[in-house]
Write a protein that holds these residues in place. Sequence first.
Motif, mmCIF file in Angstrom:
data_model
loop_
_atom_site.group_PDB
_atom_site.id
_atom_site.type_symbol
_atom_site.label_atom_id
_atom_site.label_comp_id
_atom_site.label_asym_id
_atom_site.label_seq_id
_atom_site.Cartn_x
_atom_site.Cartn_y
_atom_site.Cartn_z
ATOM 1 N N LEU A 75 -1.160 -0.366 -16.335
ATOM 2 C CA LEU A 75 0.233 -0.823 -16.322
ATOM 3 C C LEU A 75 0.815 -0.542 -17.454
ATOM 4 N N ILE A 76 -0.125 -0.623 -18.639
ATOM 5 C CA ILE A 76 0.028 -0.394 -20.291
ATOM 6 C C ILE A 76 0.447 0.741 -20.185
ATOM 7 N N ARG A 77 -1.011 1.885 -20.037
ATOM 8 C CA ARG A 77 -0.080 3.155 -19.813
ATOM 9 C C ARG A 77 1.521 3.999 -19.732
ATOM 10 N N GLY A 78 1.580 3.046 -18.432
ATOM 11 C CA GLY A 78 3.171 3.202 -18.219
ATOM 12 C C GLY A 78 4.534 3.150 -18.705
ATOM 13 N N PHE A 79 3.992 2.132 -19.359
ATOM 14 C CA PHE A 79 5.009 1.637 -20.508
ATOM 15 C C PHE A 79 5.412 2.701 -21.553
ATOM 16 N N GLY A 80 3.859 3.323 -22.323
ATOM 17 C CA GLY A 80 4.345 4.386 -23.224
ATOM 18 C C GLY A 80 5.090 3.474 -24.534
ATOM 19 N N ALA A 81 4.839 4.357 -25.517
ATOM 20 C CA ALA A 81 4.555 3.937 -27.014
ATOM 21 C C ALA A 81 6.325 3.815 -27.155
ATOM 22 N N PRO A 82 6.228 2.859 -27.592
ATOM 23 C CA PRO A 82 7.605 2.325 -27.857
ATOM 24 C C PRO A 82 8.828 2.756 -28.953
ATOM 25 N N ALA A 83 9.576 2.990 -29.253
ATOM 26 C CA ALA A 83 10.268 4.249 -30.358
ATOM 27 C C ALA A 83 10.195 2.618 -31.334
ATOM 28 N N GLY A 84 9.156 3.625 -32.513
ATOM 29 C CA GLY A 84 8.806 2.924 -33.803
ATOM 30 C C GLY A 84 7.506 2.242 -33.663
#
Length: 89
Positions: A75-84
């Motif tokens: 699930l965490i990997r599915g979020f992807g790194a947020p902008a900034g």
Amino acid sequence: MPTHGAAPAGSRLPKILVIEDSPGSTRVVTQVLEEAGFQALTFPDGAAGHSGARDHHPGMIIVDLGIPDDEGEQLIRGFGAPAGCLSWY
């Protein structure tokens, strides 16, 4: 729909999204976050939490790695790194 703490509508408190299936753990985490000055947005499963993150743009997400409907790390990997984002794990 997330369950919220006592923050009023339109609140400027920093938002932290919590994905946790245990009501007892959710209560404890929510209480600690609110006492520290955050608005806790809680979701009981991965699907609702993922939608909540997209809708509410929290500053941080806390995920129970053992949630039943999703492997927490997946699930965490599915979020992807947020902008900034300065750090992403």
